[in-house]
Design an enzyme around this catalytic site. Structure first.
Site, mmCIF file in Angstrom:
data_model
loop_
_atom_site.group_PDB
_atom_site.id
_atom_site.type_symbol
_atom_site.label_atom_id
_atom_site.label_comp_id
_atom_site.label_asym_id
_atom_site.label_seq_id
_atom_site.Cartn_x
_atom_site.Cartn_y
_atom_site.Cartn_z
ATOM 1 N N LYS A 21 2.576 -4.291 0.089
ATOM 2 C CA LYS A 21 2.835 -5.162 -1.060
ATOM 3 C C LYS A 21 4.343 -5.379 -1.253
ATOM 4 O O LYS A 21 4.793 -6.503 -1.425
ATOM 5 C CB LYS A 21 2.208 -4.521 -2.312
ATOM 6 C CG LYS A 21 2.387 -5.315 -3.581
ATOM 7 C CD LYS A 21 1.333 -4.982 -4.619
ATOM 8 C CE LYS A 21 1.520 -3.642 -5.295
ATOM 9 N NZ LYS A 21 2.657 -3.591 -6.235
ATOM 10 N N SER A 22 5.101 -4.305 -1.220
ATOM 11 C CA SER A 22 6.554 -4.426 -1.451
ATOM 12 C C SER A 22 7.199 -5.329 -0.401
ATOM 13 O O SER A 22 8.041 -6.179 -0.718
ATOM 14 C CB SER A 22 7.215 -3.049 -1.367
ATOM 15 O OG SER A 22 6.793 -2.238 -2.423
ATOM 16 N N GLY A 94 5.167 -6.269 -11.622
ATOM 17 C CA GLY A 94 6.504 -5.835 -12.029
ATOM 18 C C GLY A 94 7.530 -6.143 -10.951
ATOM 19 O O GLY A 94 8.674 -6.499 -11.244
ATOM 20 N N SER A 166 15.032 3.346 -9.075
ATOM 21 C CA SER A 166 14.105 2.219 -9.058
ATOM 22 C C SER A 166 14.503 1.212 -7.991
ATOM 23 O O SER A 166 15.572 0.597 -8.062
ATOM 24 C CB SER A 166 14.076 1.525 -10.425
ATOM 25 O OG SER A 166 13.442 0.271 -10.310
ATOM 26 N N GLN A 168 13.027 -1.556 -7.571
ATOM 27 C CA GLN A 168 12.942 -2.900 -8.141
ATOM 28 C C GLN A 168 14.268 -3.292 -8.773
ATOM 29 O O GLN A 168 14.754 -4.402 -8.598
ATOM 30 C CB GLN A 168 11.822 -2.961 -9.186
ATOM 31 C CG GLN A 168 10.449 -2.769 -8.565
ATOM 32 C CD GLN A 168 9.332 -2.829 -9.573
ATOM 33 O OE1 GLN A 168 9.558 -2.824 -10.773
ATOM 34 N NE2 GLN A 168 8.101 -2.877 -9.087
ATOM 35 N N ASP A 314 4.164 5.584 -6.336
ATOM 36 C CA ASP A 314 2.891 4.902 -6.608
ATOM 37 C C ASP A 314 1.678 5.749 -6.241
ATOM 38 O O ASP A 314 0.542 5.330 -6.472
ATOM 39 C CB ASP A 314 2.831 3.580 -5.828
ATOM 40 C CG ASP A 314 3.797 2.549 -6.402
ATOM 41 O OD1 ASP A 314 4.173 2.673 -7.578
ATOM 42 O OD2 ASP A 314 4.176 1.629 -5.661
ATOM 43 N N ARG A 386 -4.354 1.110 -9.407
ATOM 44 C CA ARG A 386 -4.288 2.425 -8.743
ATOM 45 C C ARG A 386 -5.108 3.485 -9.494
ATOM 46 O O ARG A 386 -5.592 4.435 -8.890
ATOM 47 C CB ARG A 386 -2.827 2.858 -8.563
ATOM 48 C CG ARG A 386 -2.046 1.874 -7.681
ATOM 49 C CD ARG A 386 -0.807 2.465 -7.058
ATOM 50 N NE ARG A 386 0.107 1.412 -6.629
ATOM 51 C CZ ARG A 386 0.032 0.755 -5.475
ATOM 52 N NH1 ARG A 386 -0.910 1.040 -4.600
ATOM 53 N NH2 ARG A 386 0.909 -0.194 -5.176
HETATM 54 C C1 S3P Z 1 8.324 -1.304 -5.906
HETATM 55 C C2 S3P Z 1 9.029 -0.276 -6.433
HETATM 56 C C3 S3P Z 1 8.426 0.774 -7.288
HETATM 57 C C4 S3P Z 1 6.918 0.769 -7.201
HETATM 58 C C5 S3P Z 1 6.335 -0.601 -7.226
HETATM 59 C C6 S3P Z 1 6.863 -1.441 -6.093
HETATM 60 C C7 S3P Z 1 9.042 -2.326 -5.110
HETATM 61 O O1 S3P Z 1 8.811 0.533 -8.615
HETATM 62 O O2 S3P Z 1 6.377 1.549 -8.250
HETATM 63 O O3 S3P Z 1 4.917 -0.552 -7.119
HETATM 64 O O4 S3P Z 1 8.383 -3.114 -4.413
HETATM 65 O O5 S3P Z 1 10.275 -2.339 -5.174
HETATM 66 P P1 S3P Z 1 10.208 1.100 -9.188
HETATM 67 O O6 S3P Z 1 11.230 0.659 -8.259
HETATM 68 O O7 S3P Z 1 10.383 0.465 -10.536
HETATM 69 O O8 S3P Z 1 10.022 2.581 -9.266
#
Ligand code: S3P
Length: 436
Positions: A21-22, A94, A166, A168, A314, A386
């Site tokens: 997914k990421s 998110g 994080s 993200q 996750d 999840r």
């Molecule tokens: C992700 C980063 C994680 C993870 C999310 C996907 C990403 O979040 O929990 O499902 O794709 O960068 P955080 O970076 O906020 O921990």
């Protein structure tokens, strides 16, 4: 929509795990602003990544779905995105919201980013603060979505220490930093997934990353490339635990991402006594992958090293199930970040585990789970993919049928989850409507 799971055990076999997914989100965003055509294979066509795909199409990017997992993105270049007609609807994602906040802060036009009820309650100040320091102007509902991102701002590089580990937030700053004047420096308090850094480099971006410190010179452009998306270790984790807690099971999952910034789940399950073998470790484009073989194992409780938390962020819901199926007590510390995921995952898991008959201690940032037998119940997944999948795996070990409510969001990350379990002998069915 609900799952009904009857006691059953995972059978030996091979499972096809959907794409990461990421990496799929990043392939869409970076491919769209690159110059030229980016071909993506192994794409995860789940709801979250579809939201990102649609948002980019709404901004004028041509993205052809060659088949279910293959995309051809006609990149528009760094300044080729166009103003969408309405708000960009990002559903449950998110990752989409935070990464777009960075990317769109640097565009010439205004955008509004919205999400579903879960996303609308998630904290966005963690991206608004550093992006504002770069010169972005982002309005919000007291730090939660919708986000109103103003265009036409000149961004400048910053030197920023992330208050929470994080990926993200890091990625949002990097995306804005690509457009900024001067250099952007980021310091991470803990290691987080580095897919953005890897993909940027593969697209010709100059960037140094060492020991949790990143330096990105600004005003760079991306050249198109081929992105091969590995299978998602976060999805494989559900099947790994299902195989470990089933009797006489040997499961093989091929081509799974084992990036060292993501592989905490393997380390933790191995420390609990899980037999997990990585075969044919190799590179798939920029990402390390392996075939993962898992054999039934007697799991035992451990104290989970808090340093592994960002590397398995996750996977805690399914690790809680492994802990509940293990002998002894497993202690998780420093996991407070789980409270601001798609749901408050600590609260959702603790309540569900107690409903299954487990003894669980809960503190704001810590959980201790005593292993035991699972009894039949009804679980509220809180619409969190999840949580729903974790309890579906737990339910295979219960003494009678378990119902899991509100499971439609499983499609955000693991479309085909139910069919995959059915093909491996799990008695899981889906029912429409709601259970009271
Ligand atoms: C992700 C980063 C994680 C993870 C999310 C996907 C990403 O979040 O929990 O499902 O794709 O960068 P955080 O970076 O906020 O921990």
């Amino acid at each position: 929509m609900n799952f009904l799971v009857l006691p059953s055990a995972l059978a030996s076999g091979t499972a096809a795990v959907p794409g990461d997914k990421s990496i799929s989100h990043r392939a869409l965003m970076l491919g769209s602003i690159a110059a030229g055509q980016t071909d993506v294979t192994g794409f995860l066509a789940g709801e979250d990544c579809r939201a990102t795909l649609q948002a980019l199409r709404d901004m004028g990017v041509e993205i052809e779905a060659v088949d279910a997992t293959t995309l051809r993105i006609s990149g528009v270049g760094m300044h080729g995105l166009q103003q969408p007609e309405g708000a960009l609807e990002l559903g449950n994602s998110g990752t989409a919201m935070r990464l777009f906040a960075g990317l769109l802060s640097a565009q010439s036009f205004d955008t509004t980013l919205t999400g579903d009820d879960s996303l609308s309650g998630r904290p966005m100040n963690r991206v608004i603060k550093p992006l504002s320091a770069m010169g972005a102007i982002i309005g919000s509902d007291e730090g939660t979505p919708p986000l109103m991102v103003q265009g036409g701002k000149t961004l400048v590089g910053i030197n920023y220490r992330l208050p929470v580990a994080s990926a993200q937030v890091k990625s949002a700053i990097l995306l804005a930093g690509l457009y900024a004047k001067g250099e952007t420096f980021i310091t991470e308090p803990g290691i987080t997934r580095d897919h953005t850094e890897r993909m940027l480099r593969s697209m010709g971006v100059r960037l140094d990353a060492e020991d949790g410190r990143i330096r990105l010179p600004g005003e760079q452009s991306l050249r198109a490339t081929r992105v091969q998306v590995p299978a998602d270790l976060s999805s494989a984790a559900f099947l790994m635990v299902a195989a470990l807690i089933a009797p006489d099971c040997e499961l093989l999952m091929q081509n799974v991402g084992v990036n060292p910034t993501r592989n905490g789940v393997i380390a933790i399950l191995r420390q609990m006594g899980g037999e997990i073998i990585l075969e044919d470790a190799r590179m798939l484009g920029e990402e390390p992958v392996a075939d993962i073989r898992v054999r039934s194992s007697e799991l035992h409780g451990i104290d989970v090293d808090p340093a592994l938390v960002p590397l398995a962020i996750d996977e805690f819901p399914i690790l809680f199930i492994a802990a509940a199926a293990a002998s002894g007590t497993t202690r998780f510390t420093g996991i407070g970040e789980l409270r601001v995921k798609e749901s408050d995952r600590i609260d959702a898991m603790v309540r569900g585990l107690r409903a299954l008959g487990m003894t669980v201690e809960e503190r704001p940032d810590d959980v201790a789970i005593q292993g035991g037998d699972f009894s039949a119940t009804t679980i509220d997944s809180r619409g969190d993919h999840r949580i729903a999948m974790s309890f579906a795996i737990a339910a295979t070990r219960a003494d009678a049928a378990v119902q899991i409510k509100d499971v439609a969001t499983v499609d955000t990350s693991f479309p085909g989850f139910r069919a995959c379990l059915q093909s491996l002998g799990i008695n899981i069915t889906q029912r429409e409507g709601s259970i009271s």
